[in-house]
Design an enzyme around this catalytic site. Structure first.
Site, PDB file in Angstrom:
ATOM      1  CG  ASP A  65      -0.198  -0.975   2.510  1.00 18.06           C
ATOM      2  OD1 ASP A  65      -1.422  -1.135   3.260  1.00 18.06           O
ATOM      3  OD2 ASP A  65       0.817  -0.091   2.025  1.00 18.06           O
ATOM      4  CG  ASN A 133      -9.184  -1.458  11.659  1.00 25.02           C
ATOM      5  OD1 ASN A 133      -7.833  -2.056  11.561  1.00 25.02           O
ATOM      6  ND2 ASN A 133      -9.646   0.396  11.052  1.00 25.02           N
ATOM      7  CG  HIS A 135      -6.264  -2.082   8.754  1.00 22.89           C
ATOM      8  ND1 HIS A 135      -5.709  -0.868   9.187  1.00 22.89           N
ATOM      9  CD2 HIS A 135      -4.134  -2.544   8.506  1.00 22.89           C
ATOM     10  CE1 HIS A 135      -4.879  -0.441   9.207  1.00 22.89           C
ATOM     11  NE2 HIS A 135      -4.259  -1.637   9.357  1.00 22.89           N
ATOM     12  CD  GLU A 140      -7.970   1.226   7.403  1.00 20.63           C
ATOM     13  OE1 GLU A 140      -9.023   0.457   8.618  1.00 20.63           O
ATOM     14  OE2 GLU A 140      -8.033   2.302   7.646  1.00 20.63           O
TER      15      GLU A 140
HETATM   16  C1  GLP Z   1      -0.592  -0.112   8.331  1.00 20.55           C
HETATM   17  C2  GLP Z   1       0.012  -1.012   7.609  1.00 20.55           C
HETATM   18  C3  GLP Z   1      -0.559  -1.777   7.368  1.00 20.55           C
HETATM   19  C4  GLP Z   1       0.510  -2.702   8.526  1.00 20.55           C
HETATM   20  C5  GLP Z   1      -0.545  -1.792  10.094  1.00 20.55           C
HETATM   21  C6  GLP Z   1      -0.189  -2.672  11.106  1.00 20.55           C
HETATM   22  O1  GLP Z   1      -1.577  -0.143   8.752  1.00 20.55           O
HETATM   23  N1  GLP Z   1      -0.448  -0.076   6.015  1.00 20.55           N
HETATM   24  O2  GLP Z   1       0.485  -3.136   5.990  1.00 20.55           O
HETATM   25  O3  GLP Z   1      -0.143  -3.941   8.787  1.00 20.55           O
HETATM   26  O4  GLP Z   1      -0.102  -0.925  10.211  1.00 20.55           O
HETATM   27  O5  GLP Z   1       1.152  -1.794  11.649  1.00 20.55           O
HETATM   28  P1  GLP Z   1       2.302  -2.488  13.258  1.00 20.55           P
HETATM   29  O6  GLP Z   1       2.489  -3.442  12.342  1.00 20.55           O
HETATM   30  O7  GLP Z   1       2.822  -0.963  12.892  1.00 20.55           O
HETATM   31  O8  GLP Z   1       0.682  -2.642  13.551  1.00 20.55           O
END
Ligand code: GLP
Length: 239
Positions: A65, A133, A135, A140
């Site tokens: 992304d 959440n 995602h 989302e």
């Molecule tokens: C962001 C990214 C996701 C990632 C999520 C969790 O939203 N777009 O790809 O999995 O954060 O991040 P973290 O691993 O820092 O908790």
């Protein structure tokens, strides 16, 4: 088939890196899908340590992304982050890191990104984190399970979670381009890593709750080759 490994961060990094190396070694055009955020760091650290086992002469990296609305080269753009985290340390020419072309209209950028993934022969192994959440990438809650790469408006929860990477929470973009859930599911192997108590409930819901767009990560239950890496805290609510 979903394999669960629970352990310390170093161990999770080793198991994750070995799964990535194994998948890439089996591919004639190795393509690694890469995630941002904190969770994948142990896997990246181990991949850098074991760079000699990576097919660097032909490896392509595809980002999950990318934010919309940041100026090119912004330090918090996912392209910059992945160049700094992976492309540069691996000595990869940055054109081998593919990210959505956020300079194009989002629909065109999304369609071109899908075409780039297809032209590369698909993603052999995709590293994933999970949002609090539920995602996956930036899909989302409410994202259709058959969604493709597209522009998505970020939930406020996600903007709050990601604000820690920005100097000012107001700088967190409201929109992004994300690989869709169906796009992610086409990868040959999925490696999901979740750490910390904040992910315990959502990980249990994703792996054992109903499959549906309320918890986008639940789509993983329909994939045939998923490796889930969790530390003790994130695994606390798993059966
Ligand atoms: C962001 C990214 C996701 C990632 C999520 C969790 O939203 N777009 O790809 O999995 O954060 O991040 P973290 O691993 O820092 O908790």
């Amino acid at each position: 088939m979903t394999r669960l490994v629970v352990g310390g961060l170093d161990h999770l990094g080793v198991v994750g890196a070995e799964a990535v190396i194994e998948s890439l070694a089996a591919s004639t055009q190795p393509v690694l899908g890469v995630a941002t955020g904190s969770s994948p760091q142990p896997i990246y650290a181990e991949l850098l340590r074991r760079r000699d086992e990576l097919p660097l002469s032909s490896l392509l990296l595809f980002a999950l992304d990318e934010y919309l609305g940041l100026e090119p080269g912004h330090p918090r753009s996912y392209r910059t982050e992945l160049e700094d985290l992976l492309a540069h340390p691996l000595g990869l020419n940055t054109e081998r890191l593919r990210t959505p072309d956020v300079g194009l209209p989002p629909e065109q950028a999304s369609a071109e990104y899908e075409a780039q993934i297809a032209a590369a022969g698909g993603i052999d192994v995709q590293i994933l984190g999970i949002g609090t959440n539920g995602h996956l990438a930036f899909n989302e809650p409410g994202s259709p399970l058959d969604s493709r790469t597209r522009a998505v408006r970020l939930d406020e929860r996600t903007r709050i979670d990601n604000a820690r990477f920005f100097d000012d929470p107001g700088q967190v973009p409201e929109w992004c381009i994300t690989q869709g859930l169906a796009t992610i599911m086409e990868a040959g192997r999925l490696v999901l890593i979740a750490t910390g108590a904040a992910k315990a409930g959502i990980l249990a819901a994703a792996l054992h709750g109903p499959v549906g767009s309320e918890v986008p990560a639940s789509v993983l239950q329909h994939h045939t080759d998923v490796l889930v890496l969790a530390d003790e805290a994130a695994a606390a609510e798993l059966p």
